[in-house]
Design an enzyme around this catalytic site. Structure first.
Site, PDB file in Angstrom:
ATOM      1  N   SER A  16       6.258  18.478  21.316  1.00  0.00           N
ATOM      2  CA  SER A  16       6.952  17.221  20.604  1.00  0.00           C
ATOM      3  C   SER A  16       8.041  16.500  21.249  1.00  0.00           C
ATOM      4  O   SER A  16       9.024  17.372  21.943  1.00  0.00           O
ATOM      5  CB  SER A  16       7.559  17.728  19.235  1.00  0.00           C
ATOM      6  OG  SER A  16       8.202  16.624  18.655  1.00  0.00           O
ATOM      7  N   SER A  18      10.152  14.529  19.942  1.00  0.00           N
ATOM      8  CA  SER A  18      10.992  14.119  18.523  1.00  0.00           C
ATOM      9  C   SER A  18      12.358  14.601  18.701  1.00  0.00           C
ATOM     10  O   SER A  18      13.274  13.893  18.619  1.00  0.00           O
ATOM     11  CB  SER A  18      10.280  14.605  17.291  1.00  0.00           C
ATOM     12  OG  SER A  18       9.218  13.908  16.879  1.00  0.00           O
ATOM     13  N   THR A  63       4.448  16.514  11.798  1.00  0.00           N
ATOM     14  CA  THR A  63       3.408  15.809  12.545  1.00  0.00           C
ATOM     15  C   THR A  63       2.346  16.756  11.911  1.00  0.00           C
ATOM     16  O   THR A  63       2.231  17.513  11.176  1.00  0.00           O
ATOM     17  CB  THR A  63       3.613  15.836  14.023  1.00  0.00           C
ATOM     18  OG1 THR A  63       2.840  15.324  14.541  1.00  0.00           O
ATOM     19  CG2 THR A  63       3.969  17.253  14.486  1.00  0.00           C
ATOM     20  N   LYS A  67       0.965  16.719   7.677  1.00  0.00           N
ATOM     21  CA  LYS A  67       1.517  15.547   6.669  1.00  0.00           C
ATOM     22  C   LYS A  67       0.993  15.421   5.395  1.00  0.00           C
ATOM     23  O   LYS A  67       1.579  14.989   4.668  1.00  0.00           O
ATOM     24  CB  LYS A  67       1.081  14.021   7.395  1.00  0.00           C
ATOM     25  CG  LYS A  67       1.862  14.075   9.016  1.00  0.00           C
ATOM     26  CD  LYS A  67       1.266  12.631   9.668  1.00  0.00           C
ATOM     27  CE  LYS A  67       2.008  12.684  11.035  1.00  0.00           C
ATOM     28  NZ  LYS A  67       1.643  11.299  11.599  1.00  0.00           N
ATOM     29  N   ASP A 103       5.107   6.128  10.085  1.00  0.00           N
ATOM     30  CA  ASP A 103       4.160   5.964  10.968  1.00  0.00           C
ATOM     31  C   ASP A 103       3.369   4.567  10.996  1.00  0.00           C
ATOM     32  O   ASP A 103       3.265   4.087  12.145  1.00  0.00           O
ATOM     33  CB  ASP A 103       2.889   6.929  10.734  1.00  0.00           C
ATOM     34  CG  ASP A 103       3.190   8.477  11.238  1.00  0.00           C
ATOM     35  OD1 ASP A 103       4.002   8.552  12.155  1.00  0.00           O
ATOM     36  OD2 ASP A 103       2.147   9.165  10.925  1.00  0.00           O
ATOM     37  N   GLY A 128     -10.853   8.298  12.417  1.00  0.00           N
ATOM     38  CA  GLY A 128     -10.255   9.278  11.696  1.00  0.00           C
ATOM     39  C   GLY A 128      -9.869   9.121  10.202  1.00  0.00           C
ATOM     40  O   GLY A 128      -9.747   7.806   9.994  1.00  0.00           O
ATOM     41  N   ALA A 129      -9.658   9.924   9.460  1.00  0.00           N
ATOM     42  CA  ALA A 129      -9.278   9.872   8.150  1.00  0.00           C
ATOM     43  C   ALA A 129      -8.345  10.878   7.747  1.00  0.00           C
ATOM     44  O   ALA A 129      -8.058  11.123   6.278  1.00  0.00           O
ATOM     45  CB  ALA A 129     -10.527   9.822   7.190  1.00  0.00           C
ATOM     46  N   GLY A 130      -7.512  11.691   8.624  1.00  0.00           N
ATOM     47  CA  GLY A 130      -6.388  12.463   8.259  1.00  0.00           C
ATOM     48  C   GLY A 130      -5.200  11.806   8.235  1.00  0.00           C
ATOM     49  O   GLY A 130      -4.884  10.762   7.790  1.00  0.00           O
ATOM     50  N   TYR A 221      -0.245  10.355  22.516  1.00  0.00           N
ATOM     51  CA  TYR A 221       0.422   9.858  23.963  1.00  0.00           C
ATOM     52  C   TYR A 221       0.250  11.367  24.765  1.00  0.00           C
ATOM     53  O   TYR A 221      -0.202  12.329  24.671  1.00  0.00           O
ATOM     54  CB  TYR A 221       2.031   9.754  23.764  1.00  0.00           C
ATOM     55  CG  TYR A 221       2.811  11.133  22.948  1.00  0.00           C
ATOM     56  CD1 TYR A 221       3.275  11.708  23.812  1.00  0.00           C
ATOM     57  CD2 TYR A 221       2.929  10.933  21.807  1.00  0.00           C
ATOM     58  CE1 TYR A 221       4.111  12.824  23.300  1.00  0.00           C
ATOM     59  CE2 TYR A 221       3.635  11.969  21.057  1.00  0.00           C
ATOM     60  CZ  TYR A 221       4.323  12.818  21.903  1.00  0.00           C
ATOM     61  OH  TYR A 221       5.132  13.902  21.330  1.00  0.00           O
TER      62      TYR A 221
END
Length: 282
Positions: A16, A18, A63, A67, A103, A128-130, A221
């Site tokens: 990460s 962040s 993350t 979530k 997001d 995707g659907a998460g 990324y």
């Protein structure tokens, strides 16, 4: 005066950026803060948050794969988080957790302001659907996407996301095996973690998904974005964009929620892109 404590929770979390991003934002804005990273499995998330609060924690980013778990711990939710069914930003307010999802606005800001794209009238494919997909889907619709097709390896989750978005005239769910029959799209967004498991030499999507204006966007990324963007380069999509800009923009939105001021994202993005950005066309 005590230093405010913040953190990012995820599993895994060693990659990460962040902590670095928020530390740079704090330096830029003259805000003293302590920002940590915690690797926490979903079944330990709630307890870890309790320890974080006991140690003076005020706000947290969340993350993958936490979530949706973060959504469940919140007493209050923003309209965006409620619509998404997922939370990436937690704020401690009056002794309880308030949930937000930055997001989607981070993605839209990156695409429209940094890359100069107009999303209005586009037909979009969301892979995707998460939690990641849930975070960006509402904002893409609000930005003017005409039609969104959600494809997920587990069709039940795609159906659930469609239902949550509540726009049956604009949003539909299809099977992964149907990809070759869906026609073409002006925007393809990868919200899966397939980049962590796929060899860039074997990852592929049908060419029939493309037209001359297709923009390919990966929410990941670094190395996790390589397989999808390598495919985008190979089939010559008009633009190929990784998730680094979105990461910086959503972080700025979180910072603004916690501190009341939004930092300048360009200096931080420029430095990080030179180190971690996947070569693309934009």
């Amino acid at each position: 005066m005590p230093v405010s404590r913040f953190a990012v929770f995820g599993h895994p979390i060693a990659h990460s950026l962040s902590p670095r991003i928020h530390t740079e934002f704090g330096r830029q804005m003259g805000v003293a803060l302590d920002y940590l990273a915690f690797d926490v499995a979903p079944d330990a998330f709630r307890v870890s948050l309790e320890h974080f609060v006991a140690e003076g924690g005020y706000g947290a980013n969340v993350t993958l794969p936490l979530k949706e778990a973060a959504f469940e711990v919140c007493t209050t939710l923003s309209a965006r988080a409620r619509r998404a069914g997922a939370v990436n930003t937690l704020s401690r307010v009056d002794g309880v957790w308030h949930g937000e999802n930055t997001d989607g606005i981070g993605l839209v800001r990156n695409l429209t302001e940094r890359h100069g794209l107009d999303l209005r009238g586009r037909r979009a494919l969301l892979l995707g659907a998460g939690g990641a997909a849930r975070g960006v889907a509402p904002a893409l619709l609000d930005a003017g996407i005409t039609e969104m097709v959600i494809v997920n390896r587990s069709p039940e989750r795609a159906d659930m996301l469609c239902d949550a978005l509540g726009e049956p005239g604009r949003v539909s769910a299809r099977y992964w095996g149907d990809l070759g029959d869906l026609g073409n799209f002006e925007l393809i967004v990868n919200a899966t973690s397939i980049g962590n498991t796929s060899d860039m030499r074997t990852f592929s999507l049908p060419r029939s998904l493309l037209d001359s204006m297709t923009v390919a966007v990966d929410l990941n990324y670094g190395s996790a974005a390589v397989p999808f963007l390598a495919w985008a380069h190979a089939v010559e999509t008009r633009y190929a964009i990784d998730g680094l800009g979105m990461l910086v923009e959503q972080a700025a939105e979180s910072f603004s929620l916690w501190h009341g001021r939004r930092p300048d994202t360009d200096p931080v993005y420029t430095v990080l892109h030179s180190e971690y950005g996947v070569p693309g066309r934009s």
